[in-house]
Design a protein around this motif. Structure first.
Motif, PDB file in Angstrom:
ATOM      1  N   PRO A 120      -7.878 -27.986  -1.725  1.00  0.00           N
ATOM      2  CA  PRO A 120      -7.889 -26.809  -2.612  1.00  0.00           C
ATOM      3  C   PRO A 120      -9.248 -26.504  -3.237  1.00  0.00           C
ATOM      4  N   GLU A 121     -10.077 -27.528  -3.439  1.00  0.00           N
ATOM      5  CA  GLU A 121     -11.376 -27.326  -4.075  1.00  0.00           C
ATOM      6  C   GLU A 121     -12.480 -27.035  -3.067  1.00  0.00           C
ATOM      7  N   MET A 173      -3.837 -21.306   2.335  1.00  0.00           N
ATOM      8  CA  MET A 173      -4.926 -22.080   2.921  1.00  0.00           C
ATOM      9  C   MET A 173      -5.356 -21.540   4.294  1.00  0.00           C
TER      10      MET A 173
END
Length: 1040
Positions: free
Chosen positions: A839-840, A895
């Motif tokens: 996610p980062e 994503m």
């Protein structure tokens, strides 16, 4: 006769002849090769078959024998060849169904080296007397031609003994041939006849007629032709025949003149190219009768044609004819053939030069220039007739446009052609016009018209290249003009022309440039700003900075000689030194701006590129330039670390300036001689590891400075790692980097712990550059194992604040290994793929694929001697495309954009042919990328699609997805991002070039959608919209 387990020979014969089983022929050939039986035993076994009363049976028997001979002809003795040839000659009189197999058998026998004397003539006589070639099928005719070719290689002297009878027989055999495959063979035979001295006798015209009937070649290969024969291949083969002997001149030249009257452009082009080819081998005697007609045709083609190819071919033909006449021997009682011909050209062309506003000026000039470039004597005659007239016209004209035309024409005569260059003992043809030519050039340089100045600069450069045309006073005056234009002229055309001229003259006259240009340019660079009316100091205006940067560029342009480099490079170094010590820079009032400093660095880089192979200059860069650059930047970086330092922050600590210094050092170090490179590497490594500053000039640095310290501010000595990268990563692989393990350890530490983006990125680059060149072995494996373990540990720790640094190092190390095909590259790229779900780091990981696939400017490239495999992109795509698709399909919706961005980066950097091949499979994903809300993904995908859409072969691959593609493109025409709108409109413009039947159904929808961007508030968008809508509007129009 047969070994155990093998089929007996009679059985093989029976199986092939009576059973109609072709496999028996291969078995029989294998038996001969294995030594189970001989060719003569095979003939004995075939006896009843060969003497059968049934022609079909005889044909099968001879077919079997011919097949075996084609496989085993090298095993035959002279006696066997003689017997078999006699048999085959007799069979040529047999039934027509037997003849094809007989010819195949003779062709097989001609491959045997064991031919008795006299046998070749016997075979040829039988072929010419007993075989009607025109009635044969294609393959049999090919056999005839191949037999002739083989015998010409095998028994050339015997064939020449036939005299003209051999030529007559070949002419009869070739007559009426139409198949392009056989024509290539026939042209090869004819070429051998002409080039190898066969007697033509009374059949010269017949040989010409039987070959010239195909001139000019009009052949278009069928689509998907498996034979791959092209029109150009046939043209060149026929041209080699027609130009193969001077005996064809009386027939070929009238034919060429006739074909030049054709309306077909390809026929004109072929005729002109053939004329040029034959003129290069003819003499005056062959050309004499046809010169007026040839000149008339050539003049017409150059004057009237609308085709550049035809014009160019016509000029080449004229050059070839003039060159031929230049080689003619002058006799005391005869006319000068060259002068007579050139007088004809001058008479028809010179008067057009007096009309510089009419369209025949250029064709006439090109004809005269083509003739003049053929030889020194031709250029002397034409120059004497034309150049005085051109200079007179130039002086009489008052309009700039006409003077520009005349000057452009004059340039064509001044520019020396290779064949027109005088010999060592001869003076230039322009020596007699030296003074007036220089007056015209200097007059044009003094004009305010940019076109005149540009052309005059080019003429001046041409004059300087020819010895004896410019005296010392002329060169001094030329340098004065060039210097004035550099300082005063801002036109975008004039400046490059003046710099190019200066660069061409400087190595020829270095002393004049050293005394008359470099000091003045230096003075302008360091000129102080003028005072205002109130006595206060005025800052430099933007135009003054532009002049200063132009002077720096000029210094680089003239640095083509070691003595000049030693004067210009210190000036540019002084710019950096002055900016470093200028206390007023930080408040914006310094003498040099950031752009000035960057311009000085670019000029130094240009100098390093221009003189990279000069040993003297290499030593100068090693001894002076590299140490001074390192000294200045290290001092600036260390002062920046000292918060209480006075004067204030040096401009040399700015990242933009450091990045401009990097290519200077990189280019200089990349081309150092081996010994100097090793010494530089040792000094730089000692500087960064041990703080050894002894080799730096004007050393007032602290004792043993620590350049690998961690950085948290935007100004830190650690950013000087870019200098380390520039020096050590550009060295050839043969240069051993000292203390490399310790150096790699320090670089790894800095790249993983620094919080300064510039520092940790450059440290990662430097680490990757060293890893890429390090030899495979245990030492490299240990370093990689340690580094990968540390990177993985940081990336797997979700709470770590150093994950970005670890990803940066991962990307650069992966690239370093990927481009050299290291086995661990797959492990690292798999780790990057896994980060697309992070996610980062997912956005950074997706952008990292652009880094992996694109060329790096400052490290890991060929200029830096990297270990670089040219096919690494294709290999990476082949190994990982499936992983990318699989990851996209299994990823969460939020994503998926990372996978799409990664895909667009990868495909965007693939070669065009690979893109076209993979397009059908990848297009659905690319269309998904266009629907992704991420504008960076959209832009990357559009930039990937645009070049593919411009390629005609792409249209079939796109056909199934065309509806979806156009739908998504039309939606992006109203994107908030200007760059996305522009890229979308360019793709739509490219789509308009697809075949009409594919895109015509979408015409109305596209035109409606393109009405909106026509009113876009950005001019660049409106321009693209107009171009795209215009193409779509014209769809289906006649003549489009």
């Amino acid at each position: 006769m047969a070994t155990d387990g093998a089929v007996p020979l009679p059985g093989l014969v029976e199986e092939f002849v009576a059973g109609q089983q072709d496999g028996g022929a291969a078995a029989a050939a294998a038996g001969v090769k294995a030594g189970n039986f001989t060719i003569l035993q095979l003939v004995e076994a075939l006896g009843p078959t060969l003497t059968s009363s049934q022609s079909q049976t005889r044909a099968r028997g001879i077919q079997l024998l011919s097949h075996v001979l084609s496989e085993c002809s090298g095993r035959l003795s002279e006696k066997e060849v003689e017997v078999l040839v006699a048999f085959y000659e007799n069979r040529l009189k047999d039934d027509y169904v037997v003849t094809p197999h007989v010819l195949h058998g003779i062709k097989a026998l001609t491959k045997s080296p064991a031919w008795p004397p006299g046998l070749a003539i016997s075979v040829l006589k039988s072929l010419f007397q007993d075989v009607h070639v025109q009635s044969l099928m294609l393959l049999e005719r090919s056999c005839i031609y191949t037999i002739l070719i083989n015998l010409m290689e095998l028994k050339e002297e015997e064939l020449k003994g036939l005299g003209a009878d051999f030529v007559f027989g070949f002419v009869q055999a070739m007559d009426g041939e139409r198949d392009p495959r056989n024509l290539l063979l026939a042209f090869q035979i004819a070429r051998n006849i002409l080039h190898r001295g066969y007697e033509l006798g009374s059949f010269t015209e017949e040989l010409f007629e039987v070959t010239s009937c195909y001139f000019p070649i009009d052949f278009s290969p069928p689509p998907n032709d498996p034979h791959g024969i092209t029109q150009q291949e046939l043209i060149l083969a026929l041209r080699a025949v027609l130009t193969g002997t001077v005996c064809f001149a009386e027939f070929l030249l009238p034919l060429v003149i006739e074909k030049l009257d054709s309306d077909i452009q390809s026929a004109k082009l072929d005729s002109l190219q053939t004329l040029a080819a034959c003129a290069s081998m003819y003499g005056y005697r062959e050309l004499k009768e046809f010169l007026p007609g040839l000149w008339s045709s050539l003049r017409r083609e150059v004057f009237q044609t609308a085709s550049e190819k035809v014009e160019s071919a016509g000029l080449s033909s004229l050059r070839a004819i003039t060159s031929c006449l230049s080689r003619s021997i002058l006799s005391s009682d005869g006319d000068d053939a060259l002068r007579v011909f050139l007088d004809l050209i001058i008479q028809d062309c010179r008067h057009h030069l007096c009309e510089p506003d009419l369209k025949l000026v250029w064709p006439s000039a090109k004809l005269l220039q083509a003739a003049a470039s053929a030889s020194y004597r031709a250029s002397h005659i034409i120059a004497g007739a034309v150049i005085p007239q051109l200079m007179e016209q130039y002086n009489n004209q008052t309009q700039c446009a006409q003077r520009r035309t005349l000057l452009d024409v004059l340039q064509g005569f001044v520019q020396p052609a290779q064949d027109g260059v005088p010999a060592v003992a001869e003076e230039s043809v322009l020596c007699g016009f030296r003074e007036p030519l220089c007056e015209v050039v200097f007059s044009a340089l003094s004009e305010t018209n940019a076109g005149l100045q540009v052309t005059a600069s080019r003429i001046l450069s041409s004059l300087g290249q020819q010895p004896g045309l410019l005296s010392t006073s002329h060169v001094e005056l030329a340098v004065d003009h060039l210097r004035r234009l550099i300082l005063e002229e801002e036109d975008t055309q004039v400046c490059p022309a003046v710099l190019e001229c200066s660069g061409s003259l400087a190595p020829l006259y270095p002393d004049v440039f050293a005394s008359a240009m470099i000091p003045q340019l230096k003075a302008e660079i360091f000129s102080e700003p003028m005072l205002r009316d109130n006595g206060q100091e005025a800052v430099h205006t933007s135009s003054q900075h532009v002049v200063r940067q132009r002077c720096m560029t000029a210094l680089a342009a003239v640095s083509c000689h070691p003595t000049l480099v030693q004067q210009t490079a210190p000036v540019l170094l002084q710019v950096l030194s002055s900016s470093h010590t200028d206390v007023s820079f930080s408040i914006g009032s310094g003498l040099f701006s950031t752009d000035d400093i960057i311009a000085a660095c670019r000029s130094l880089q240009q100098i390093a590129e221009q003189v990279q192979y000069a040993e003297e200059t290499g030593c100068f860069f090693h001894d002076v330039i590299i140490p001074h650059l390192l000294g200045l930047t290290v001092q600036a970086g260390l002062q920046c670390d000292n918060q209480d330092s006075i004067p204030p922050q040096s401009p040399l600590t700015e990242e933009a300036i450091l990045l401009a210094i990097v290519p200077v050092l990189s280019t200089a170090c990349a081309h150092l001689q081996s010994e100097l490179a090793a010494l530089t590497a040792s000094r730089v490594v000692s500087l960064f590891l041990d703080g050894d500053t002894v080799f730096l000039p004007g050393n007032n640095l602290p004792l043993q400075p620590q350049l690998f310290q961690k950085a948290s501010s935007s100004c830190s000595g650690s950013q000087l790692v870019c200098l380390l990268m520039a020096c050590v990563c550009s060295m050839p692989k043969s240069v051993e980097i000292p203390q490399v393990d310790r150096l790699l350890s320090e670089l790894e530490e800095l790249s993983c712990t620094s919080t300064h983006p510039f520092s940790f990125t450059l440290a990662a680059k430097c680490f990757a550059g060293l890893i890429n060149k390090r030899s495979a072995g245990q030492a490299l494996d240990l370093v990689l194992e340690r580094t990968i373990k540390r990177i993985t540990s940081e990336l797997d720790c979700m709470s770590s604040s150093l994950r970005t640094q670890a990803l940066t190092l991962l990307l650069w190390v992966a690239k370093a290994l990927l481009i050299r095909y290291h086995p661990l590259a797959t492990t690292l790229t798999d780790k990057i793929f896994s980060l697309l779900m992070d996610p980062e780091l997912a956005p950074l990981a997706a952008d990292g694929f652009s880094l992996l696939m694109s060329d790096s400017v400052d490290v890991l490239n060929r200029a830096c001697h990297a270990d670089f495999r040219i096919m690494y992109r294709q290999r990476f795509f082949t190994e990982n495309s499936a992983k990318l698709v699989e990851g996209f399909n299994s990823a969460e919706k939020e994503m998926k954009s990372g996978y799409l961005k990664a895909l667009s980066h990868i495909v965007n950097n693939l070669p065009r042919q690979v893109q076209l091949t993979e397009l059908p499979a990848l297009l659905p994903l690319l269309l998904e990328a266009l629907s992704c809300p991420d504008q960076a993904v959209q832009l990357s995908t559009l930039s990937c699609l645009h070049p593919v859409l411009l390629d005609p072969p792409a249209s079939p691959a796109l056909a199934p997805q065309l509806d979806g593609l156009i739908f998504r493109l039309l939606g992006l025409t109203t994107s908030p991002a200007m760059k996305v709108r522009i890229a979308t409109l360019r793709c739509l413009h490219a789509l308009a070039r697809f075949p009409d039947h594919m895109i015509l159904p979408f015409r109305a929808r596209v035109l409606r959608a393109l009405a909106t961007p026509l009113d876009d508030h950005k001019r660049l968008v409106r321009r693209e919209a107009v171009a795209a809508r215009g193409e779509w509007f014209l769809l289906g129009s006649p003549g489009r």
